[in-house]
Design an enzyme around this catalytic site. Structure first.
Site, PDB file in Angstrom:
ATOM      1  N   ARG A  29     -10.997  94.057  50.005  1.00 33.69           N
ATOM      2  CA  ARG A  29     -10.321  95.082  49.903  1.00 33.69           C
ATOM      3  C   ARG A  29      -9.728  95.538  48.588  1.00 33.69           C
ATOM      4  NH1 ARG A  29      -7.118  97.769  54.882  1.00 33.69           N
ATOM      5  NH2 ARG A  29      -6.765  99.939  54.155  1.00 33.69           N
ATOM      6  N   TYR A  32     -11.585  99.151  44.171  1.00 29.46           N
ATOM      7  CA  TYR A  32     -13.146  99.124  44.010  1.00 29.46           C
ATOM      8  C   TYR A  32     -13.688  99.643  45.551  1.00 29.46           C
ATOM      9  CZ  TYR A  32     -12.537  94.878  46.731  1.00 29.46           C
ATOM     10  OH  TYR A  32     -12.556  93.751  47.805  1.00 29.46           O
ATOM     11  N   VAL A  35     -15.407  95.443  50.995  1.00 27.21           N
ATOM     12  CA  VAL A  35     -16.781  94.380  51.212  1.00 27.21           C
ATOM     13  C   VAL A  35     -16.616  93.782  52.447  1.00 27.21           C
ATOM     14  CG1 VAL A  35     -17.638  92.158  50.254  1.00 27.21           C
ATOM     15  CG2 VAL A  35     -16.671  93.757  48.861  1.00 27.21           C
ATOM     16  N   LYS A  52     -20.991  95.896  49.858  1.00 29.09           N
ATOM     17  CA  LYS A  52     -19.840  96.657  49.254  1.00 29.09           C
ATOM     18  C   LYS A  52     -20.150  98.137  49.191  1.00 29.09           C
ATOM     19  CE  LYS A  52     -18.464  97.239  44.443  1.00 29.09           C
ATOM     20  NZ  LYS A  52     -18.805  96.899  42.930  1.00 29.09           N
ATOM     21  N   ASP A 151     -16.463  89.304  31.268  1.00 27.75           N
ATOM     22  CA  ASP A 151     -15.365  89.086  32.083  1.00 27.75           C
ATOM     23  C   ASP A 151     -15.474  87.826  32.783  1.00 27.75           C
ATOM     24  OD1 ASP A 151     -12.901  89.744  33.407  1.00 27.75           O
ATOM     25  OD2 ASP A 151     -13.988  90.906  34.823  1.00 27.75           O
TER      26      ASP A 151
END
Length: 464
Positions: A29, A32, A35, A52, A151
């Protein structure tokens, strides 16, 4: 649009709630979204999936870009998007991935916690090698297809649990990935700040505008060092979380304290970096005369004459032009000596890492970090996962994140470029249990997670 056609289309549209059981199974959580661990309702298979739900309504351009990339990428070591669901009623977007039970952030934390509790459990040498080889394999595939990840960090490296893909590495979170074959403008103009600070290459910190795939290689070097030592190699306090200026004094200072200040002969083009004048004003070369990667790794019992150290040196070369490529790294002698890398990073042994726990609807998965994040507003810049980590008072915070984003779990689907032939070595000895005092937090396979590690490493707000 014709009304009858709209009705027909609506009736034929697959709804995620009709196909999957996921209520009460939240594992992640954050900003974004959410999930969930899910299973098919029709029983066609017994697999676990990760669902998601993207926060908000509709779909952003960045989400479109990520989905478009994920639909094209097919490799055993890169996350695979199974399906996208669009809910017409509430305009929600759901993404379906295979479920990954573990990630490197929690695996490393498990070993770091055992060390902190005076019951050290080292990551097995064969496991470190297998993890690194599969990460390089996945990144080689991305780079060969003109994709920069941008990333890479432990939280974005998922590892599959029990099942057909047991012990398979999955590179996750393509939210900052970009095509680099023919950008319309310098990538630095599109995204001034990329990569979580702790894993950010020196050329990025010095404002490079035309950065290359070498930034991913530096991040892999940082991850490799962390696997060897259970400590983030370039951890430091973070500030200016919201700044778009790539230059970061403290992060450069940390790199120089480990690596030493780069000599002109070692990085000839450093003088061309946009922030070179700031660098020379802020730093004195003689401050770091006694600093070197050899000395740092020797403190962690990694011998300078080992093949592991020699490869690490090539990955953490300051000059991006001289930095090794993923393809060259995969051919390094390190991978030819025993134990050889295996397709199951656990090498058939019992998996010692705890499974993910479910969150309540009211319980944020980063509850352990919320307080830290408020205290670290200037200290953590992480693209959705903040790793504070630390051996001394200067590293009590975590690596800064950029935007909080989620990292989907993944699946395998055969590789466009190359699928490695992993050679299997003798099974490694089973891992001893460091004891109940090293209880693990909820891991969220790159989605998001609760960080309950020792205070000095209340590392990160995970994401998907």
């Amino acid at each position: 649009m014709d009304y009858d056609f709209k009705v027909k289309l609506s009736s034929e549209r697959e709804r995620v709630e009709d196909l999957f059981e996921y209520e009460g199974c939240k594992v992640g959580r954050g900003t974004y979204g959410h999930v969930y661990k899910a299973k098919r309702k029709d029983g066609k298979d017994d697999k676990d999936y990760a669902l998601k739900q993207i926060e908000g309504t509709g779909i952003s351009m960045s989400a479109c870009r990520e989905i478009a990339l994920l639909r094209e990428l097919k490799h055993p070591n890169v996350i695979s998007l199974q399906k996208v669901f669009l809910s017409h009623a509430d305009r929600k977007v759901w993404l379906l991935f295979d479920y990954a039970e573990h990630d490197l952030w929690h695996i490393i934390k498990f070993h770091r916690a055992s060390k902190a509790n005076k019951k050290p459990v080292q990551l097995p040498r064969g496991m470190v090698k297998s993890l690194l080889y599969q990460i390089l394999d996945g990144i080689h595939y991305l780079h060969a297809n003109w994709v920069l990840h941008r990333d890479l960090k432990p939280a974005n490296i998922l590892v599959m649990g029990e099942g057909p893909e047991r012990g398979r590495v999955k590179i996750a979170d393509m939210g900052f990935a970009r095509l680099f074959n023919s950008p319309l403008k310098p990538l630095a103009d599109l995204d001034p700040v990329v990569v979580t600070f702790w894993y950010r290459a020196p050329e990025l910190l010095l404002g490079a505008r035309h950065y290359t795939k070498a930034i991913d290689i530096w991040a892999i070097g940082c991850i490799f060092a962390e696997l060897l030592t259970s400590e983030p190699i370039f951890h430091c306090r973070q500030e200016d979380i919201k700044t778009s200026n790539p230059y970061h004094h403290d992060q450069l200072d940390r790199i120089f304290n480990v690596m030493g200040f780069p000599a002109d002969k070692d990085w000839e083009d450093i003088k061309k970096m946009p922030e070179h004048s700031t660098l020379m004003k802020d730093f004195r070369r003689n401050t770091y005369t006694n600093c070197s990667l050899i000395k740092y790794m020797e403190k962690h019992k990694v011998k300078p004459d080992s093949k592991a150290f020699h490869l690490l040196q090539k990955l953490l070369t300051m000059d991006p032009i001289k930095r090794i490529t993923s393809e060259q790294a995969m051919q390094d002698p390190y991978f030819l000596e025993d134990p050889l890398p295996t397709s199951d990073v656990f090498a058939g042994c019992q998996i010692p890492y705890p499974k993910r726990e479910f969150l309540t609807e009211e319980e944020p998965d980063d509850k352990g970090d919320k307080k830290n994040q408020q205290q670290q507003q200037g200290n953590n810049h992480t693209n959705g996962t903040g790793h504070p980590g630390n051996q001394d008072s200067s590293h009590t915070q975590g690596p800064p994140l950029k935007k909080v984003r989620v990292v989907p779990p993944t699946t395998t689907s055969g590789g466009l470029i190359m699928t490695s032939d992993y050679q299997r070595s003798n099974p490694h000895a089973a891992y001893p249990n460091p004891g109940p005092s090293t209880s693990q937090p909820q891991s969220s396979m790159g989605y998001s997670a609760t960080s309950q590690q020792p205070p000095q490493y209340s590392h990160q707000t995970h994401r998907y």
